[in-house]
Scaffold this motif. Structure first.
Motif, PDB file in Angstrom:
ATOM      1  N   ALA A 282       0.838  -1.211   0.000  1.00  0.00           N
ATOM      2  CA  ALA A 282       0.000   0.000   0.000  1.00  0.00           C
ATOM      3  C   ALA A 282       0.870   1.257   0.000  1.00  0.00           C
ATOM      4  CB  ALA A 282      -0.932  -0.002   1.202  1.00  0.00           C
ATOM      5  N   ASP A 283       1.977   1.218   0.732  1.00  0.00           N
ATOM      6  CA  ASP A 283       2.908   2.359   0.735  1.00  0.00           C
ATOM      7  C   ASP A 283       3.484   2.584  -0.663  1.00  0.00           C
ATOM      8  OD1 ASP A 283       2.517   2.805   3.431  1.00  0.00           O
ATOM      9  OD2 ASP A 283       4.306   1.708   4.071  1.00  0.00           O
ATOM     10  N   LYS A 284       3.738   1.499  -1.371  1.00  0.00           N
ATOM     11  CA  LYS A 284       4.271   1.610  -2.731  1.00  0.00           C
ATOM     12  C   LYS A 284       3.228   2.235  -3.661  1.00  0.00           C
ATOM     13  CE  LYS A 284       6.793  -1.044  -6.220  1.00  0.00           C
ATOM     14  NZ  LYS A 284       7.362  -2.369  -6.573  1.00  0.00           N
ATOM     15  N   VAL A 285       1.973   1.816  -3.507  1.00  0.00           N
ATOM     16  CA  VAL A 285       0.887   2.401  -4.304  1.00  0.00           C
ATOM     17  C   VAL A 285       0.753   3.887  -3.989  1.00  0.00           C
ATOM     18  CG1 VAL A 285      -1.616   2.391  -4.678  1.00  0.00           C
ATOM     19  CG2 VAL A 285      -0.367   0.226  -4.574  1.00  0.00           C
ATOM     20  N   TYR A 286       0.846   4.223  -2.710  1.00  0.00           N
ATOM     21  CA  TYR A 286       0.749   5.624  -2.289  1.00  0.00           C
ATOM     22  C   TYR A 286       1.845   6.457  -2.964  1.00  0.00           C
ATOM     23  CZ  TYR A 286       0.449   9.674   0.844  1.00  0.00           C
ATOM     24  OH  TYR A 286       0.308  10.941   1.356  1.00  0.00           O
ATOM     25  N   SER A 287       3.048   5.921  -3.014  1.00  0.00           N
ATOM     26  CA  SER A 287       4.161   6.672  -3.616  1.00  0.00           C
ATOM     27  C   SER A 287       3.962   6.863  -5.114  1.00  0.00           C
ATOM     28  CB  SER A 287       5.492   5.962  -3.333  1.00  0.00           C
ATOM     29  OG  SER A 287       5.574   4.733  -4.027  1.00  0.00           O
ATOM     30  N   ILE A 288       3.319   5.889  -5.783  1.00  0.00           N
ATOM     31  CA  ILE A 288       3.021   6.026  -7.212  1.00  0.00           C
ATOM     32  C   ILE A 288       2.053   7.181  -7.435  1.00  0.00           C
ATOM     33  CG2 ILE A 288       1.870   4.914  -9.182  1.00  0.00           C
ATOM     34  CD1 ILE A 288       2.995   2.227  -8.126  1.00  0.00           C
ATOM     35  N   ILE A 289       1.006   7.247  -6.601  1.00  0.00           N
ATOM     36  CA  ILE A 289       0.016   8.320  -6.730  1.00  0.00           C
ATOM     37  C   ILE A 289       0.626   9.663  -6.337  1.00  0.00           C
ATOM     38  CG2 ILE A 289      -2.257   9.130  -5.951  1.00  0.00           C
ATOM     39  CD1 ILE A 289      -2.912   6.172  -5.351  1.00  0.00           C
TER      40      ILE A 289
ATOM     41  N   GLU B 188      -5.629  -7.089  -7.023  1.00  0.00           N
ATOM     42  CA  GLU B 188      -4.627  -6.693  -6.030  1.00  0.00           C
ATOM     43  C   GLU B 188      -4.494  -5.175  -5.963  1.00  0.00           C
ATOM     44  OE1 GLU B 188      -1.745  -6.873  -3.121  1.00  0.00           O
ATOM     45  OE2 GLU B 188      -2.897  -8.567  -3.906  1.00  0.00           O
ATOM     46  N   THR B 189      -4.424  -4.520  -7.117  1.00  0.00           N
ATOM     47  CA  THR B 189      -4.243  -3.067  -7.145  1.00  0.00           C
ATOM     48  C   THR B 189      -5.438  -2.343  -6.551  1.00  0.00           C
ATOM     49  OG1 THR B 189      -2.853  -3.275  -9.117  1.00  0.00           O
ATOM     50  CG2 THR B 189      -3.773  -1.101  -8.636  1.00  0.00           C
ATOM     51  N   VAL B 190      -6.635  -2.720  -6.975  1.00  0.00           N
ATOM     52  CA  VAL B 190      -7.839  -2.070  -6.453  1.00  0.00           C
ATOM     53  C   VAL B 190      -7.972  -2.341  -4.957  1.00  0.00           C
ATOM     54  CG1 VAL B 190     -10.373  -2.038  -6.564  1.00  0.00           C
ATOM     55  CG2 VAL B 190      -9.031  -2.039  -8.663  1.00  0.00           C
ATOM     56  N   GLY B 191      -7.547  -3.513  -4.518  1.00  0.00           N
ATOM     57  CA  GLY B 191      -7.555  -3.812  -3.081  1.00  0.00           C
ATOM     58  C   GLY B 191      -6.696  -2.839  -2.295  1.00  0.00           C
ATOM     59  N   GLN B 192      -5.504  -2.561  -2.798  1.00  0.00           N
ATOM     60  CA  GLN B 192      -4.623  -1.601  -2.119  1.00  0.00           C
ATOM     61  C   GLN B 192      -5.227  -0.192  -2.125  1.00  0.00           C
ATOM     62  OE1 GLN B 192      -2.111  -2.636  -0.480  1.00  0.00           O
ATOM     63  NE2 GLN B 192      -1.995  -4.719  -1.286  1.00  0.00           N
ATOM     64  N   LEU B 193      -5.861   0.181  -3.235  1.00  0.00           N
ATOM     65  CA  LEU B 193      -6.504   1.490  -3.317  1.00  0.00           C
ATOM     66  C   LEU B 193      -7.676   1.590  -2.338  1.00  0.00           C
ATOM     67  CD1 LEU B 193      -6.362   1.849  -7.196  1.00  0.00           C
ATOM     68  CD2 LEU B 193      -5.109   3.268  -5.547  1.00  0.00           C
ATOM     69  N   ASP B 194      -8.460   0.517  -2.233  1.00  0.00           N
ATOM     70  CA  ASP B 194      -9.555   0.486  -1.241  1.00  0.00           C
ATOM     71  C   ASP B 194      -9.005   0.708   0.163  1.00  0.00           C
ATOM     72  OD1 ASP B 194     -11.497  -0.043  -3.162  1.00  0.00           O
ATOM     73  OD2 ASP B 194     -11.524  -2.210  -2.781  1.00  0.00           O
ATOM     74  N   PHE B 195      -7.899   0.036   0.456  1.00  0.00           N
ATOM     75  CA  PHE B 195      -7.277   0.124   1.784  1.00  0.00           C
ATOM     76  C   PHE B 195      -6.814   1.549   2.077  1.00  0.00           C
ATOM     77  CE2 PHE B 195      -3.176  -0.506   4.232  1.00  0.00           C
ATOM     78  CZ  PHE B 195      -3.783  -0.739   5.463  1.00  0.00           C
ATOM     79  N   LEU B 196      -6.124   2.155   1.113  1.00  0.00           N
ATOM     80  CA  LEU B 196      -5.636   3.531   1.292  1.00  0.00           C
ATOM     81  C   LEU B 196      -6.799   4.517   1.391  1.00  0.00           C
ATOM     82  CD1 LEU B 196      -2.667   3.492  -1.249  1.00  0.00           C
ATOM     83  CD2 LEU B 196      -2.464   3.762   1.236  1.00  0.00           C
ATOM     84  N   GLU B 197      -7.847   4.279   0.598  1.00  0.00           N
ATOM     85  CA  GLU B 197      -9.008   5.174   0.625  1.00  0.00           C
ATOM     86  C   GLU B 197      -9.726   5.080   1.965  1.00  0.00           C
ATOM     87  OE1 GLU B 197     -12.429   6.441  -2.589  1.00  0.00           O
ATOM     88  OE2 GLU B 197     -11.883   4.327  -2.447  1.00  0.00           O
TER      89      GLU B 197
ATOM     90  N   TYR C  24      -7.013   8.564  -8.904  1.00  0.00           N
ATOM     91  CA  TYR C  24      -6.734   8.633  -7.465  1.00  0.00           C
ATOM     92  C   TYR C  24      -5.715   9.736  -7.180  1.00  0.00           C
ATOM     93  CZ  TYR C  24      -9.335   4.321  -6.952  1.00  0.00           C
ATOM     94  OH  TYR C  24     -10.340   3.378  -6.950  1.00  0.00           O
ATOM     95  N   PHE C  25      -5.983  10.465  -6.082  1.00  0.00           N
ATOM     96  CA  PHE C  25      -5.159  11.598  -5.675  1.00  0.00           C
ATOM     97  C   PHE C  25      -4.812  11.458  -4.199  1.00  0.00           C
ATOM     98  CE2 PHE C  25      -7.899  12.853  -9.117  1.00  0.00           C
ATOM     99  CZ  PHE C  25      -7.165  13.714  -9.905  1.00  0.00           C
ATOM    100  N   ILE C  26      -3.698  12.064  -3.806  1.00  0.00           N
ATOM    101  CA  ILE C  26      -3.305  12.096  -2.401  1.00  0.00           C
ATOM    102  C   ILE C  26      -4.206  13.055  -1.635  1.00  0.00           C
ATOM    103  CG2 ILE C  26      -1.422  12.696  -0.797  1.00  0.00           C
ATOM    104  CD1 ILE C  26      -0.959  10.139  -2.456  1.00  0.00           C
ATOM    105  N   SER C  27      -4.696  12.624  -0.487  1.00  0.00           N
ATOM    106  CA  SER C  27      -5.529  13.488   0.360  1.00  0.00           C
ATOM    107  C   SER C  27      -4.659  14.528   1.025  1.00  0.00           C
ATOM    108  CB  SER C  27      -6.247  12.666   1.425  1.00  0.00           C
ATOM    109  OG  SER C  27      -7.124  11.737   0.830  1.00  0.00           O
ATOM    110  N   GLU C  28      -5.160  15.733   1.154  1.00  0.00           N
ATOM    111  CA  GLU C  28      -4.393  16.815   1.777  1.00  0.00           C
ATOM    112  C   GLU C  28      -4.071  16.515   3.218  1.00  0.00           C
ATOM    113  OE1 GLU C  28      -6.326  20.546   1.335  1.00  0.00           O
ATOM    114  OE2 GLU C  28      -6.283  20.515  -0.864  1.00  0.00           O
ATOM    115  N   GLU C  29      -5.014  15.830   3.923  1.00  0.00           N
ATOM    116  CA  GLU C  29      -4.806  15.587   5.357  1.00  0.00           C
ATOM    117  C   GLU C  29      -3.942  14.376   5.630  1.00  0.00           C
ATOM    118  OE1 GLU C  29      -8.920  14.183   4.078  1.00  0.00           O
ATOM    119  OE2 GLU C  29      -7.705  15.955   3.749  1.00  0.00           O
ATOM    120  N   SER C  30      -3.535  13.632   4.583  1.00  0.00           N
ATOM    121  CA  SER C  30      -2.753  12.406   4.831  1.00  0.00           C
ATOM    122  C   SER C  30      -1.293  12.735   5.131  1.00  0.00           C
ATOM    123  CB  SER C  30      -2.822  11.485   3.604  1.00  0.00           C
ATOM    124  OG  SER C  30      -2.163  12.048   2.516  1.00  0.00           O
TER     125      SER C  30
END
Length: 322
Positions: A255-262, A291-300, A316-322
């Motif tokens: 999930a951290d890797k997905v976050y860094s991609i976004i 697998e990818t959508v699962g990680q996005l669900d988790f981050l969301e 998908y975008f990074i949340s300002e409060e994250s």
């Protein structure tokens, strides 16, 4: 292996899938029960008959089948067994086993919409037309009833049902409290992390979020004193808590890797899957997208990202409060 009330036998049969061989389990007690049924193939059937004979049993002796989930490498030999009076699974398995006249159209239409809004190219979506052919891997048989949380296996009162959705919506595990033995299907494997697979919402209208479900199902096992896991694939093992914590940690790392991609660039799911799985994303895109959508669900769910739709595709975008 001898449990408190039953003898528990392991049978291993080959599959044509990348996951390799699959384990079936025979419970011999008040009745003879088969847990899972391998793939539908002559090679699997011959391996099953040969190993069953080694326990002085015949296919004709099996009167009951319990399915941990509906995937084709776990249900295939049911139709080969002549004297099965009862075949039980979780209720979520019924659409996959019954496959009524609406099943294929519902399956295809769900994934067409799902893949389009996640950025999958039309050339890959067109391959959904092969779905009816793939579904022929499922055998023809009837489920006679359901099993749910807290119930026990008929004829084997020490084996309790634990609902463990995630890898499949129909997934259950079976736990013998007196022995601490769990027959885990594909829920918890020693050597690999099962893929939480996206399924059409046959019960209800909203798609489920299988990775979040899977994590909840993993954590649920902390409430049980699991001393040994008899899995659907790979070696049996006795360090369940360690493996659970390892799987949870691995998911968080991905999930951290997905976050860094976004973080580098707002993206849709298919673009993210190409970066996560550069060698597999074309040939195995249903799995890589799950697998990818699962990680996005988790981050969301954690409030780390949000999505906006543009021209029918979710970005998908990074949340300002994250």
């Amino acid at each position: 292996m001898k449990t408190i009330k039953d003898s528990l036998y392991t049978i291993t049969v080959p599959t044509p899938y990348a996951v390799g061989d699959v384990h079936l389990y025979v419970l011999k007690g008040e009745r003879i029960t088969l847990i899972d049924a391998g793939v539908r193939s002559d090679e699997a059937w011959e391996a099953f008959r040969s190993q069953l004979a080694g326990y002085d049993l015949r296919p004709e002796d099996i009167s009951q089948v319990i399915l941990t989930h509906h995937h084709p490498d776990h249900v295939g030999l049911v139709e080969y067994l002549p004297n099965v009076k009862q075949c039980l699974a979780h209720r979520a398995a019924f659409p996959w086993i019954d496959r009524d006249e609406r099943f294929t159209s519902r399956y295809v239409s769900f994934f067409e919409e799902f893949y389009r809004k996640n950025g999958v190219p039309e050339a890959l979506i067109d391959k959904l037309g092969e779905a009816p052919e793939k579904l022929k891997e499922f055998p023809v048989f009837t489920l006679t009833g359901t099993l749910k949380e807290g119930e026990t296996i008929p004829g084997h009162s020490d084996w309790e049902v634990i609902e463990t959705p995630g890898h499949a919506q129909s997934h259950i595990s079976l736990f013998s409290k007196e022995d601490g033995v769990m027959i885990g299907g594909d829920h918890l494997l020693y050597h690999i992390s099962p893929n939480p697979i996206i399924e059409p919402p046959f019960h209800g209208n909203e798609r489920t979020r299988p990775l979040i479900q899977y994590r909840d199902s993993l954590k649920k096992l902390f409430r049980y004193n699991v001393k040994e896991v008899m899995p659907g694939h790979g070696p049996r093992f006795n360090n369940a808590e360690e493996i659970i914590r390892k799987r949870l940690s691995q998911q968080e790392e991905r999930a951290d890797k997905v976050y860094s991609i976004i973080e580098d660039q707002p993206s849709h799911s298919f673009d993210i899957s190409r970066k996560l799985f550069p060698r597999q994303y074309k040939k195995q895109y249903p799995l890589t997208m799950s697998e990818t959508v699962g990680q996005l669900d988790f981050l969301e769910e954690r409030g780390k990202i949000y999505r906006e739709r543009s021209k029918g595709v979710d970005f998908y975008f990074i949340s300002e409060e994250s």
